[in-house]
Write an enzyme that holds these catalytic residues in place. Structure first.
Site, short mmCIF file in Angstrom:
data_model
loop_
_atom_site.label_atom_id
_atom_site.label_comp_id
_atom_site.label_asym_id
_atom_site.label_seq_id
_atom_site.Cartn_x
_atom_site.Cartn_y
_atom_site.Cartn_z
N CYS A 100 -2.68 56.10 -14.16
CA CYS A 100 -3.48 56.74 -13.11
C CYS A 100 -4.87 56.09 -13.00
CB CYS A 100 -3.61 58.23 -13.41
SG CYS A 100 -4.07 59.20 -11.94
N ASP A 153 -3.71 68.37 -19.52
CA ASP A 153 -4.86 67.49 -19.66
C ASP A 153 -5.92 68.16 -20.51
OD1 ASP A 153 -6.47 65.27 -19.33
OD2 ASP A 153 -6.53 65.39 -17.15
#
Length: 206
Positions: free
Chosen positions: A16, A132
């Site tokens: 990402c 996360d």
């Protein structure tokens, strides 16, 4: 919510925070199943929507394009995603109802601090949950114990502070559906290090 497979032998990889075509091509070459682009203007890894066609053109069919949004409108997400993205990743305070309105595959990023908070995930009907750290893109590590509990019930993408030095421990501990890396593979925000990327893929594909 989609359940995870009982036996999982291959851990998928999403790279990402990509901002350069050369980094996208390297991620694909090394075996990433997902390439991620941050469409949140406040992020140092922000990609202007008009650059998405160049960054995502002519990718192999098995590689899925993921766009990261933070508290954006349904209309804006749909407009940006059309023709450019395969998956929408929601990183803000988006509700289950909001996710359902998008009409395309959705991943919901979550930060969970207690087992009780896991029950809130039941409300979402999404393809993946991305576990996360408290601040996405910070390089911090999330709670692997809670992520492991979640991975027994849902398809989890593990993120937060993952790198070649801890990826094997992370995968063995959490048993996620996949892993998501960004800042740990960078030379600078949005600029990936070829050496770090090659070292990471060498480690996770052992």
């Amino acid at each position: 919510v989609a359940g995870r497979e009982v036996m999982r032998t291959h851990c998928e990889v999403k790279i990402c925070g990509l901002t350069r075509r050369r980094d996208v091509e390297l991620a694909v070459e090394l075996g990433a199943e997902y390439v991620g682009f941050v469409l949140a203007p406040a992020s140092p890894r922000h990609v202007p929507p008009e650059l998405l066609p160049e960054l995502t053109r002519c990718l192999p069919e098995h590689v899925r394009r993921v766009g990261v949004f933070v508290n954006e409108s349904v209309e804006t997400i749909r407009r940006i995603a059309a023709g450019n993205l395969d998956v929408v990743q929601l990183h803000g305070a988006e509700t289950p109802e909001f996710a359902a309105r998008l009409g395309m595959p959705v991943w919901k990023a979550v930060h969970v601090e207690t087992e009780r908070e896991l029950e809130m995930l039941e409300r979402y009907d999404v393809e993946r949950f991305l576990f996360d750290a408290a601040s996405g893109g910070s390089g911090g590590v999330c709670d692997w114990r809670l992520a492991a509990l979640a991975a027994k019930r849902w398809r989890i993408m593990l993120a937060g502070g993952l790198r070649s030095g801890n990826i094997r421990d992370a995968v063995e501990t959490v048993k996620p559906y996949g892993v998501d890396l960004s800042s740990s593979l960078e030379e600078a925000p949005g600029i990936k290090s070829e050496d770090k990327m090659r070292e990471f893929f060498k480690e996770i594909r052992k």
